[in-house]
Design a protein around this motif. Structure first.
Motif, short mmCIF file in Angstrom:
data_model
loop_
_atom_site.label_atom_id
_atom_site.label_comp_id
_atom_site.label_asym_id
_atom_site.label_seq_id
_atom_site.Cartn_x
_atom_site.Cartn_y
_atom_site.Cartn_z
N MET A 396 0.87 -1.29 -0.13
CA MET A 396 -0.16 0.03 0.11
C MET A 396 0.68 1.06 -0.04
O MET A 396 0.80 2.16 -0.57
CB MET A 396 -0.78 -0.05 1.13
N VAL A 397 1.91 1.32 0.81
CA VAL A 397 2.88 2.53 0.67
C VAL A 397 3.45 2.67 -0.39
O VAL A 397 3.73 3.95 -0.96
CB VAL A 397 3.87 2.29 1.83
N LYS A 398 3.87 1.50 -1.40
CA LYS A 398 4.61 1.67 -2.42
C LYS A 398 3.53 2.17 -3.71
O LYS A 398 3.90 3.13 -4.48
CB LYS A 398 5.19 0.35 -2.70
N ASN A 399 2.23 1.57 -3.41
CA ASN A 399 1.41 2.00 -4.68
C ASN A 399 0.30 3.22 -4.41
O ASN A 399 -0.20 3.38 -5.27
CB ASN A 399 0.89 0.60 -4.96
N TYR A 400 0.03 3.26 -3.17
CA TYR A 400 -1.10 4.24 -2.85
C TYR A 400 -1.03 5.28 -1.72
O TYR A 400 -1.32 6.39 -2.01
CB TYR A 400 -2.45 3.54 -2.26
N ASP A 401 -0.21 5.07 -0.87
CA ASP A 401 -0.19 6.11 0.21
C ASP A 401 1.39 5.73 0.98
O ASP A 401 1.47 5.06 1.87
CB ASP A 401 -1.41 5.87 1.39
#
Length: 575
Positions: A396-401
């Motif tokens: 999620m950190v890598k792709n969205y937030d």
């Protein structure tokens, strides 16, 4: 252990709680089998501290879906990136053309179950280990020209139009695992703290919020259509038919009387009585059918719900709170966790027609206890994701937030700020560097922009706002001594704003009766609720956490429709 052999019973019993079975290899390493399937979960290979090197040389079976596939060496072998949903990472699988037809294996979306030996991957590659396939046991083929979920990057909006296939994408499968972890953490938290899990009804006759935005549950329209079709196919009896049936009863009755007067045999009299009974039953059926009328039954110009399935109006619940209070007032600490519904015609990124709520209720407790429980619960959820779902959170950190993990760490480790509603309004009124779209004044409900400003800018951490004006809160919230505010509280967090809403419940019978009248609500549907105040009343409190909002907060996903498996919103109820 041979790759195609299931684990022994002794080994299977070693790890029942994990849902997998562990078996020692010849080198002393442990390979974990899916307990109810003859395969090894990919997560137990790639997420080992050594990346799976300790399992090299083992023969295993793995199953999954091809994320990417490519033929190499002029079609002599193929590499498959296989994912089984157990973790975000793929396992690289090497298949020779002599083992299977490569053309049917490489398309994205193909499902395969393969058996082979784990090998150390060549130096310089991303993978630590790969599987050298010896047998292809099963194949679920895909026509790449028609498959709607290719390996190219797809928008979340596009995926909503393919809701039955979107779990195959990296994003939706990661959200599913995070959602699962949060559900497990929810039950773990409340069970460890002495709460009893209670299943509250989905169909209700009570409006918890008093907002009236509820889905009605009724069979009255389908029954009316059914009767209309029935009357067309089989018209109701005429008055002549009913009179003829009455005349037949009279004749049969006279016949029985005559047989008795003539002292006929028991058999003859019994036969006559049977004919009379049959004639009466036939008349009853005719009279019942004669009452049937096409259209919706009405009384005094309104729909007559006494003909409905529940003989009264019924709805899909907006909350299990009122019902779970009945158990809190009997067995103390309880919680309910299930779907709730709101017929609000909203198309925003924060609204669903069907969503899940976690609603604990605590007896012998006040607002302070409620706030303590809510804070501990949210912090528990955040820490649980950090401890058990870090790989998905890193995705999620890598792709969205980029701030998702930092946000979880902040909330998990920082005491929440607590301010009264009145204090919060004053703080917002004094803001000069930002112009709010919604007016800030005492008596209005805080908008999302206000909530986020409090938690993201003013305090830079989670905030609990308490003691709201009674005019903007529900009838069941305890009236404070100032007679202007109620003992309500909202938990506000960065990114989302309000995550939890709760209150101390009004336990005083006279006060809650007055509040119901003030809200212009009908008393009759709440008589059972008032009984809890009439008989053995107890101070109690509780709150509701919007489960999808918690997932939005954790993942950084922007639209609530993407964090629930099957979103329902105006115009859409797929599957």
């Amino acid at each position: 252990m041979a790759g195609d052999e299931p684990p022994t019973q002794e080994v299977a019993e070693m790890s029942v709680s994990e849902g997998v079975s562990a078996a020692s290899t010849g080198s002393g390493e442990v390979v974990q089998w899916s307990r109810y399937s003859r395969r090894v979960l990919i997560t137990t290979i790639v997420n080992r501290p050594d990346g799976g090197l300790g399992l090299v040389g083992q023969k295993i079976s793995v199953g999954g879906w091809v994320k990417t596939g490519r033929e190499q060496g002029k079609g002599t072998f193929a590499f498959l990136e296989l994912n089984d949903g157990s973790c975000p990472a793929n396992l690289q699988v090497l298949v020779d053309a002599s083992v299977a037809s490569l053309g049917q294996l490489v398309p994205t979306g193909t499902c395969v179950l393969v058996e082979g030996e784990l090998k150390k991957a060549p130096d310089g590659t991303k993978q630590t280990v790969e599987l050298k396939v010896e047998k292809v046991l099963e194949v679920g083929t895909v026509d790449p020209a028609k498959y709607p979920i290719p390996k190219t990057k797809l928008t979340l909006e596009f995926l909503r139009d393919h809701v039955h296939l979107r779990p195959r994408t990296n994003t939706i499968s990661a959200i599913a695992r995070i959602r699962n972890a949060l559900a497990y953490a929810t039950h773990t938290f409340f069970q460890k703290n002495g709460f009893l899990y209670v299943h509250t009804p989905i169909i209700t006759t009570s409006d918890c919020e008093g907002a009236g935005e509820m889905f009605q549950v009724t069979t009255i329209f389908s029954e009316a259509e059914k009767i209309e079709r029935e009357l067309k196919q089989n018209p109701p009896p005429s008055e002549e038919d009913i009179e003829a049936a009455k005349l037949l009863i009279k004749e049969k009755g006279e016949k029985v009387a005559h047989l008795k007067a003539m002292k006929s045999s028991k058999e003859e009299i019994a036969s006559g009585v049977a004919e009379l009974t049959k004639a009466k039953e036939n008349l009853a059926k005719l009279e019942e059918r004669a009452k049937l009328k096409a259209g919706i039954p009405q009384k005094d110009g309104k729909v007559d719900y006494s003909y409905d399935f529940f003989a009264r109006q019924a709805f899909l619940t907006v909350s299990g709170q009122l019902q779970v209070e009945t158990f809190a007032c009997a067995v103390s600490s309880v919680y309910t966790f299930g779907p709730t519904f709101r017929a609000e015609h909203s198309h925003t990124s924060r609204h669903l027609a069907e969503f899940w709520m976690v609603e604990p209720e605590i007896a012998f407790a006040d607002l302070e206890d409620d706030m303590n429980c809510a804070e501990d619960y949210v912090q528990f959820l955040c820490q649980w994701l950090l401890d058990n779902c870090l790989d998905d959170m890193q995705f999620m950190v890598k792709n969205y937030d980029k701030g998702a993990i930092d946000r979880l760490k902040l909330v998990a480790s920082t005491p929440f700020e607590r301010v009264s509603y009145t204090e919060a309004i004053e703080l917002l009124k004094n803001v000069t560097e930002k112009k709010f779209e919604n007016k800030v004044e005492w008596g209005v409900d805080l908008a999302s922009e206000h909530e986020r400003y409090l938690t993201e800018v003013i305090f830079k951490k989670p905030v609990i706002v308490y003691n709201y004006p009674k005019t903007i809160k529900a009838f069941y919230m305890r009236l404070n001594d100032d007679s202007k505010t109620v003992a309500a509280m909202d938990v506000l967090v960065p990114k989302v704003g309000e995550l939890i809403g709760g209150s101390q419940r009004e336990e005083r019978l006279d006060v809650i009766e007055r509040r119901i009248r003030e809200m212009d609500l009908p008393v009759e549907p709440y008589e059972w609720y008032l009984d809890l105040r009439r008989y053995g009343t107890v101070k109690h409190c509780g709150f509701g956490l919007g489960f999808e909002r918690m997932i939005l907060f954790a993942t950084g996903i922007d639209n609530i429709r993407d964090v629930i498996p099957f979103p329902r919103y105006p115009g859409r109820a797929d599957l």
